[in-house]
Design an enzyme around this catalytic site. Structure first.
Site, short mmCIF file in Angstrom:
data_model
loop_
_atom_site.label_atom_id
_atom_site.label_comp_id
_atom_site.label_asym_id
_atom_site.label_seq_id
_atom_site.Cartn_x
_atom_site.Cartn_y
_atom_site.Cartn_z
N ASP A 33 0.21 -5.35 14.32
CA ASP A 33 0.59 -3.97 14.06
C ASP A 33 -0.30 -3.05 14.90
O ASP A 33 -1.52 -3.23 14.96
CB ASP A 33 0.42 -3.67 12.55
CG ASP A 33 1.10 -2.37 12.15
OD1 ASP A 33 0.79 -1.31 12.74
OD2 ASP A 33 1.95 -2.41 11.24
N HIS A 102 10.99 -6.38 8.87
CA HIS A 102 9.68 -6.93 9.22
C HIS A 102 8.88 -7.21 7.96
O HIS A 102 9.02 -6.53 6.96
CB HIS A 102 8.89 -5.97 10.13
CG HIS A 102 8.75 -4.59 9.58
ND1 HIS A 102 9.76 -3.64 9.65
CD2 HIS A 102 7.74 -3.99 8.92
CE1 HIS A 102 9.35 -2.52 9.08
NE2 HIS A 102 8.14 -2.70 8.61
P1 AMP Z 1 6.98 0.08 7.68
O1 AMP Z 1 6.32 1.31 7.12
O2 AMP Z 1 7.00 -1.06 6.71
O3 AMP Z 1 8.33 0.38 8.27
O4 AMP Z 1 6.01 -0.39 8.84
C1 AMP Z 1 6.23 -0.20 10.19
C2 AMP Z 1 4.97 -0.64 10.90
O5 AMP Z 1 5.26 -0.78 12.27
C3 AMP Z 1 3.81 0.34 10.78
O6 AMP Z 1 2.70 -0.32 10.16
C4 AMP Z 1 3.50 0.70 12.22
O7 AMP Z 1 2.12 0.82 12.48
C5 AMP Z 1 4.10 -0.46 13.00
N1 AMP Z 1 4.51 -0.16 14.36
C6 AMP Z 1 5.28 0.86 14.79
N2 AMP Z 1 5.45 0.80 16.13
C7 AMP Z 1 4.79 -0.32 16.54
C8 AMP Z 1 4.59 -0.94 17.82
N3 AMP Z 1 5.11 -0.42 18.95
N4 AMP Z 1 3.86 -2.06 17.87
C9 AMP Z 1 3.33 -2.60 16.76
N5 AMP Z 1 3.48 -2.06 15.53
C10 AMP Z 1 4.19 -0.93 15.42
#
Ligand code: AMP
Ligand code: ZN
Length: 157
Positions: A33, A102
């Site tokens: 992440d 995810h």
């Molecule tokens: P959620 O709130 O469960 O939808 O989590 C989405 C997660 O994706 C968050 O913890 C973000 O930090 C992570 N995230 C968003 N964009 C990216 C990226 N480009 N690479 C890695 N993690 C990401």
């Protein structure tokens, strides 16, 4: 295979955006992440685009959780985490911000490491549990049959 041109995790899956990949096969990808809540916070995703947990075919759910288990074991062995939280958010109401399924695999080092799951229980009796269980069972189709068989076996013991 479903793909959404505007989806950041689809782009990561196709290597159109870089990420710190820790596991990959034909169907599943795991990467760090970008905004980790602790050291080693990993996301496990299907390469195919599904909006969330409830939309994913069961065989793929199994594969994703199998990978999540390996990641959790590696976090404990190699990063010396003391524990781990496995979490998937479904819809905005639950905090989902990226609408591509995810699973968060979040290593835990101690209870002050910055991650907090705040369960505030309602008082006993707030909900009529048999009625709630009955409502839920109505929503289970295949699994409902399994539940009934399980109850019957207990009745017989
Ligand atoms: P959620 O709130 O469960 O939808 O989590 C989405 C997660 O994706 C968050 O913890 C973000 O930090 C992570 N995230 C968003 N964009 C990216 C990226 N480009 N690479 C890695 N993690 C990401
Ligand atoms: Zn996607």
């Amino acid at each position: 295979m479903n793909y959404d041109d505007n989806c950041i995790f689809c782009k990561i899956g196709r290597k159109e955006i870089t990420s710190a990949i820790v596991y990959e096969d034909d169907e599943v990808l795991a990467f760090l992440d970008v905004n980790p809540v602790s050291k080693g916070h990993t996301l496990v995703v299907t390469k195919e685009h599904f909006k969330n947990f409830n939309e994913v075919p069961k065989n793929l759910i199994s594969k994703v959780f199998s990978v999540a288990q390996m990641i959790s074991q590696a976090q404990i062995m190699e990063l010396h985490a003391a524990g781990c939280n496995i979490l998937t958010n479904i819809n905005e109401a639950a905090g989902q911000t990226v609408m591509h399924f995810h699973v968060h695999v979040i290593p835990r080092y101690d209870q002050t490491d910055g991650f907090n799951l705040d369960f505030t229980p309602k008082a006993i009796g707030t909900f009529n549990l048999p009625i709630v269980a009955g409502d839920l069972k109505k929503g289970l189709s295949v699994s409902y049959t399994h539940l009934r068989a399980h109850e019957t076996r207990h009745d017989l013991v």
